[in-house]
Design a protein around this motif. Structure first.
Motif, PDB file in Angstrom:
ATOM      1  N   GLU A 290       8.418  -7.691   6.432  1.00  0.00           N
ATOM      2  CA  GLU A 290       7.381  -6.728   6.085  1.00  0.00           C
ATOM      3  C   GLU A 290       7.742  -5.407   6.757  1.00  0.00           C
ATOM      4  N   VAL A 291       7.630  -4.316   6.002  1.00  0.00           N
ATOM      5  CA  VAL A 291       8.008  -3.008   6.528  1.00  0.00           C
ATOM      6  C   VAL A 291       6.846  -2.032   6.360  1.00  0.00           C
ATOM      7  N   ALA A 292       6.729  -1.124   7.331  1.00  0.00           N
ATOM      8  CA  ALA A 292       5.792  -0.008   7.253  1.00  0.00           C
ATOM      9  C   ALA A 292       6.617   1.250   7.453  1.00  0.00           C
ATOM     10  N   GLU A 293       6.691   2.102   6.427  1.00  0.00           N
ATOM     11  CA  GLU A 293       7.618   3.228   6.415  1.00  0.00           C
ATOM     12  C   GLU A 293       6.862   4.545   6.252  1.00  0.00           C
ATOM     13  N   THR A 294       7.228   5.523   7.050  1.00  0.00           N
ATOM     14  CA  THR A 294       6.651   6.853   6.950  1.00  0.00           C
ATOM     15  C   THR A 294       7.768   7.831   6.603  1.00  0.00           C
ATOM     16  N   TYR A 295       7.614   8.519   5.460  1.00  0.00           N
ATOM     17  CA  TYR A 295       8.636   9.432   4.966  1.00  0.00           C
ATOM     18  C   TYR A 295       8.287  10.852   5.378  1.00  0.00           C
ATOM     19  N   ARG A 296       9.315  11.596   5.842  1.00  0.00           N
ATOM     20  CA  ARG A 296       9.086  12.818   6.594  1.00  0.00           C
ATOM     21  C   ARG A 296       9.500  14.091   5.855  1.00  0.00           C
ATOM     22  N   ALA A 297       9.044  15.212   6.379  1.00  0.00           N
ATOM     23  CA  ALA A 297       9.212  16.520   5.741  1.00  0.00           C
ATOM     24  C   ALA A 297      10.657  16.923   5.462  1.00  0.00           C
ATOM     25  N   PRO A 298      11.664  16.547   6.273  1.00  0.00           N
ATOM     26  CA  PRO A 298      13.041  16.942   5.944  1.00  0.00           C
ATOM     27  C   PRO A 298      13.533  16.458   4.579  1.00  0.00           C
ATOM     28  N   LEU A 299      12.839  15.516   3.962  1.00  0.00           N
ATOM     29  CA  LEU A 299      13.196  15.115   2.601  1.00  0.00           C
ATOM     30  C   LEU A 299      13.035  16.275   1.622  1.00  0.00           C
ATOM     31  N   LEU A 300      12.258  17.286   1.978  1.00  0.00           N
ATOM     32  CA  LEU A 300      12.026  18.442   1.105  1.00  0.00           C
ATOM     33  C   LEU A 300      12.755  19.687   1.578  1.00  0.00           C
TER      34      LEU A 300
ATOM     35  N   LEU B  48       4.918  12.881   5.100  1.00  0.00           N
ATOM     36  CA  LEU B  48       4.559  13.114   3.695  1.00  0.00           C
ATOM     37  C   LEU B  48       3.923  11.895   3.025  1.00  0.00           C
ATOM     38  N   ILE B  49       4.541  10.733   3.185  1.00  0.00           N
ATOM     39  CA  ILE B  49       4.150   9.519   2.457  1.00  0.00           C
ATOM     40  C   ILE B  49       4.260   8.332   3.406  1.00  0.00           C
ATOM     41  N   ARG B  50       3.356   7.360   3.258  1.00  0.00           N
ATOM     42  CA  ARG B  50       3.466   6.120   4.027  1.00  0.00           C
ATOM     43  C   ARG B  50       3.375   4.933   3.076  1.00  0.00           C
ATOM     44  N   HIS B  51       4.331   4.028   3.182  1.00  0.00           N
ATOM     45  CA  HIS B  51       4.356   2.804   2.374  1.00  0.00           C
ATOM     46  C   HIS B  51       4.363   1.582   3.286  1.00  0.00           C
ATOM     47  N   ARG B  52       3.736   0.517   2.809  1.00  0.00           N
ATOM     48  CA  ARG B  52       3.874  -0.805   3.424  1.00  0.00           C
ATOM     49  C   ARG B  52       4.299  -1.755   2.316  1.00  0.00           C
TER      50      ARG B  52
ATOM     51  N   SER C 242       0.843  -1.195   0.000  1.00  0.00           N
ATOM     52  CA  SER C 242       0.000   0.000   0.000  1.00  0.00           C
ATOM     53  C   SER C 242       0.873   1.238   0.000  1.00  0.00           C
ATOM     54  N   THR C 243       0.331   2.329  -0.532  1.00  0.00           N
ATOM     55  CA  THR C 243       0.994   3.626  -0.490  1.00  0.00           C
ATOM     56  C   THR C 243      -0.051   4.692  -0.196  1.00  0.00           C
ATOM     57  N   GLU C 244       0.316   5.653   0.627  1.00  0.00           N
ATOM     58  CA  GLU C 244      -0.629   6.686   1.049  1.00  0.00           C
ATOM     59  C   GLU C 244       0.066   8.038   1.058  1.00  0.00           C
ATOM     60  N   MET C 245      -0.508   8.999   0.345  1.00  0.00           N
ATOM     61  CA  MET C 245      -0.018  10.374   0.389  1.00  0.00           C
ATOM     62  C   MET C 245      -0.643  11.071   1.597  1.00  0.00           C
ATOM     63  N   LEU C 246       0.202  11.538   2.508  1.00  0.00           N
ATOM     64  CA  LEU C 246      -0.277  12.157   3.737  1.00  0.00           C
ATOM     65  C   LEU C 246      -0.351  13.678   3.630  1.00  0.00           C
TER      66      LEU C 246
END
Length: 199
Positions: A184-194, A167-171, A151-155
């Protein structure tokens, strides 16, 4: 309009998105396109660690672009029966849980939950994961890992301010070169990427 921009620019190099036709930096960067580019890279890459390291290097988020993992202790999330089914393991198969923050320099780029099957890793890999802050993707890289997105989710919808912390969450399922699931991984990508984007 933001949605059209996202579809139109997804997958283009960030440098091309930030530069106008005359080679000048526009006053308002196309955040939708940048976010879509980041998401596409993460989805296409076999290792989130390698993708984040490339992003960090390309956008100079730190003098040393290496990704390091900061383990978060005192957190435990038992694996579910559904997760065991996705990993292809029985109810008695040992599974280890690891919660980490991935850093590039001082910036926390992502936070991840990881349920992995130690019997499918080498003793050296298990020792490294148990005894150090090495990123999972780096530790298991000799297995020739790949990913299958669940799954992918734009936050965050670009165009709205302020930019949120997440910003983004992937499983995803991480598998070895033979296609056998190892985690299995659940990853949340954060604002410092920008952080390289001018407000």
């Amino acid at each position: 309009m933001e949605g059209q921009a996202l579809r139109r620019h997804a997958g283009l190099p960030v440098a091309a998105l930030l530069l106008g036709a005359a080679g000048t930096v526009p006053a308002q960067p196309d955040r939708a396109a940048i976010l879509a580019d980041l998401d596409a890279r993460l989805l296409a890459g076999g290792s989130a660690t390698r993708t984040l390291e490339g992003w960090c290097r390309e956008h100079r988020l730190a003098a040393d672009p290496r990704i390091t993992a900061e383990r978060v202790g005192g957190v435990d999330k038992p694996i579910s029966a559904e997760q065991r089914a996705r990993l292809g393991i029985g109810a008695e198969e040992p599974v280890r849980y690891r919660h980490v923050r991935l850093r590039c320099g001082k910036r926390i780029l992502s936070e991840a939950d990881n349920w992995y099957v130690p019997s499918r890793l080498s003793p050296a890999m298990n020792a490294a994961l148990d005894g150090s802050d090495i990123p999972f993707g780096t530790a298991v890289a000799p297995l020739g890992i790949g990913r299958r997105t669940l799954s992918t989710e734009m936050l965050w919808q670009p165009g709205t301010l302020p930019v949120p912390a997440e910003l983004i969450r992937h499983r995803a399922i991480v598998h070895d070169r033979t296609g056998r699931p190892i985690a299995e991984v659940a990853e949340t990508y954060r604002a410092p990427l920008l952080d390289f984007v001018t407000p």
